[in-house]
Design an enzyme around this catalytic site. Structure first.
Site, PDB file in Angstrom:
ATOM      1  N   GLU A   1      42.429  46.971  35.408  1.00  0.00           N
ATOM      2  CA  GLU A   1      41.315  46.014  35.450  1.00  0.00           C
ATOM      3  C   GLU A   1      40.878  45.731  36.887  1.00  0.00           C
ATOM      4  O   GLU A   1      39.690  45.751  37.206  1.00  0.00           O
ATOM      5  CB  GLU A   1      41.707  44.681  34.794  1.00  0.00           C
ATOM      6  CG  GLU A   1      42.032  44.749  33.321  1.00  0.00           C
ATOM      7  CD  GLU A   1      40.845  45.076  32.445  1.00  0.00           C
ATOM      8  OE1 GLU A   1      39.703  45.083  32.949  1.00  0.00           O
ATOM      9  OE2 GLU A   1      41.064  45.351  31.256  1.00  0.00           O
TER      10      GLU A   1
ATOM     11  N   ASN B   1      37.395  46.825  38.680  1.00  0.00           N
ATOM     12  CA  ASN B   1      36.512  45.822  39.285  1.00  0.00           C
ATOM     13  C   ASN B   1      36.066  46.240  40.684  1.00  0.00           C
ATOM     14  O   ASN B   1      34.899  46.143  41.032  1.00  0.00           O
ATOM     15  CB  ASN B   1      37.219  44.470  39.382  1.00  0.00           C
ATOM     16  CG  ASN B   1      37.089  43.661  38.105  1.00  0.00           C
ATOM     17  OD1 ASN B   1      36.370  44.048  37.192  1.00  0.00           O
ATOM     18  ND2 ASN B   1      37.783  42.542  38.047  1.00  0.00           N
TER      19      ASN B   1
ATOM     20  N   ARG C   1      29.763  45.955  28.460  1.00  0.00           N
ATOM     21  CA  ARG C   1      30.914  45.417  29.183  1.00  0.00           C
ATOM     22  C   ARG C   1      31.314  44.075  28.612  1.00  0.00           C
ATOM     23  O   ARG C   1      30.480  43.290  28.196  1.00  0.00           O
ATOM     24  CB  ARG C   1      30.597  45.288  30.671  1.00  0.00           C
ATOM     25  CG  ARG C   1      30.944  46.562  31.385  1.00  0.00           C
ATOM     26  CD  ARG C   1      30.817  46.420  32.866  1.00  0.00           C
ATOM     27  NE  ARG C   1      30.335  47.677  33.404  1.00  0.00           N
ATOM     28  CZ  ARG C   1      29.410  47.786  34.338  1.00  0.00           C
ATOM     29  NH1 ARG C   1      28.867  46.715  34.847  1.00  0.00           N
ATOM     30  NH2 ARG C   1      29.051  48.956  34.751  1.00  0.00           N
TER      31      ARG C   1
END
Lengths: 176, 138
Positions: A54, A58, A115
Site C-alpha cells: 500500500e 502510494n 480506486r
C-alpha cells in the site's frame, strides 16, 4: 522515547528502486524476506506484505504521479531484538497537503471509480502504528511499525508434544 | 468455450474465462496489486464486452495476494456490470482477500459467494436471490 533508543537492532536493510509499478511486488517481497528469520506467523507476514504494498503504491501512484523511471522510492527496514520491525518508506514526490484528510478511509483523489481510498486504512489495520510526514513539493515519509507475537506459544505446543511422546515411551517401558 | 488469456510478459495475474448460457466465469490467479490490476482490467473487460453475459462470476480461490488495488478493481467491474445490466459476484475469496473486503465494507455492497464446509453461503445485497439464480442456471 528512551525506550526506543535502547532498542537493539538485529538487522537492517536499505532498499531503493525506480518508482515504477513493476517494483511494488519487489518491494513487498524484499521486506518480507528480511522478516523470514523471525519466524513470524503467516498472518503477520501477510499483514506486513499488504501494508508495504500500500505504502509503495502510494509513493508511485501519488508521489510520482503514476510512476517515473528516473525517480526513486526508498525503504529502510529495521529489525529489533524484541521481535519488532520498523519500515520507513520515503519518496521525493509531490507530497500530501492534508495528511489527516488523506488518511481518512475512502478518501481518494480518483474520479474514475477504480480506486478504493482504503490504502491508509489497511496500513493502520495491519500494522501497530502508522506515521506520515509530508511536505508538499518535497515528498512523503511513511513509518510503519509492528511487534510480532512471541515464539513462546509455538514452543509450548512443541513441548507438549514432546512431553506426550516421552510419557508414552515411559508408559511402554513400564509395561515391558 | 475455454480460453486462456495470457497477459504481458510480467507473469502478472492470469485470467481463465469460461462462458455458458449467459454466465461468464472468470478465474483469477496470482497477485492483484496496482501494477497487475491494469492488465487484469483489460482482460476482464474485454471478456465482458465480448460475451455481454447476464451474470459475471469472478472466482478468487487462486489469488495469492491482494491489496486495496483489488478493491478498486472489483468496484470498477461492479460499476461496468451495472451499466451493462448484468449481475456481478465474487466467488470463493481466500481469507486474506475476505478480510480486506470486510474491512472496506465491500462484502456488503457486492455479492460474495463462499463455499463453507460444503455448503454455499452468500453475503451482500442479492444473497437471498443468489440461490435462485443458481437454480435457474441448471
Amino acid at each position: 522515547m528512551k525506550a526506543s533508543q535502547k532498542k537493539i537492532v538485529v538487522n537492517q536493510m536499505k532498499t531503493e528502486f525506480r518508482a515504477i509499478s513493476e517494483n511494488e511486488r519487489l518491494a513487498r517481497t524484499l521486506v518480507c524476506a528480511l522478516l523470514a528469520p523471525l519466524d513470524v506467523t503467516v498472518d503477520e507476514l501477510a499483514d506486513v506484505r499488504c501494508a508495504v504494498s500500500e505504502a509503495v503504491t502510494n509513493s508511485i501512484v501519488h508521489g510520482y504521479g503514476g510512476g517515473c523511471a528516473d525517480r526513486t522510492v526508498y525503504i529502510l527496514t529495521t529489525l529489533y531484538a524484541d521481535r519488532s520491525v520498523k519500515i520507513v518508506i520515503r519518496d521525493r514526490g509531490v507530497g500530501i497537503a492534508d495528511v489527516d484528510a488523506a488518511m481518512e478511509p475512502l478518501f481518494t483523489t480518483d474520479k474514475s471509480g477504480e480506486r478504493s481510498g482504503m490504502g491508509f486504512a489497511i496500513m493502520k489495520t495491519f500494522m501497530d502504528s502508522v506515521r506520515v510526514r509530508s511536505t508538499p513539493g518535497l515528498g512523503t515519509t511513511v513509518e510503519l511499525k509492528k511487534t510480532f507475537a512471541p515464539l513462546a506459544a509455538q514452543e509450548t505446543a512443541e513441548d507438549v508434544q514432546t512431553q506426550t511422546l516421552f510419557a508414552e515411551e515411559r508408559a511402554q517401558e513400564a509395561f515391558v | 468455450m475455454h480460453t486462456q488469456l495470457q497477459d504481458d510478459a510480467m507473469r502478472t495475474p492470469n485470467v481463465q474465462s469460461e462462458y455458458a448460457s449467459g454466465v461468464l466465469t472468470l478465474t483469477v490467479s496470482g497477485d492483484i496489486d496496482h501494477h497487475c490490476a491494469a492488465s487484469l482490467r483489460t482482460s476482464v473487460d474485454r471478456e465482458i464486452y465480448y460475451y455481454r453475459p447476464k451474470l459475471v462470476l469472478l472466482h478468487l480461490g487462486d489469488v495469492t495476494f491482494m491489496d486495496s488495488a483489488g478493491l478498486g478493481f472489483f468496484m470498477g467491474r461492479y460499476q461496468l456490470c451495472k451499466t451493462l445490466g448484468c449481475a456481478f459476484r465474487l466467488v470463493d475469496p481466500p481469507e486474506r482477500v475476505m478480510r480486506i473486503l470486510s474491512l472496506s465494507g465491500m462484502d456488503r455492497k457486492l455479492t460474495v459467494e463462499k463455499v463453507y464446509r460444503g455448503e454455499k453461503r452468500s453475503t451482500g445485497p442479492s444473497a437471498a436471490e443468489g440461490i435462485k439464480t443458481e437454480e435457474e442456471r441448471i
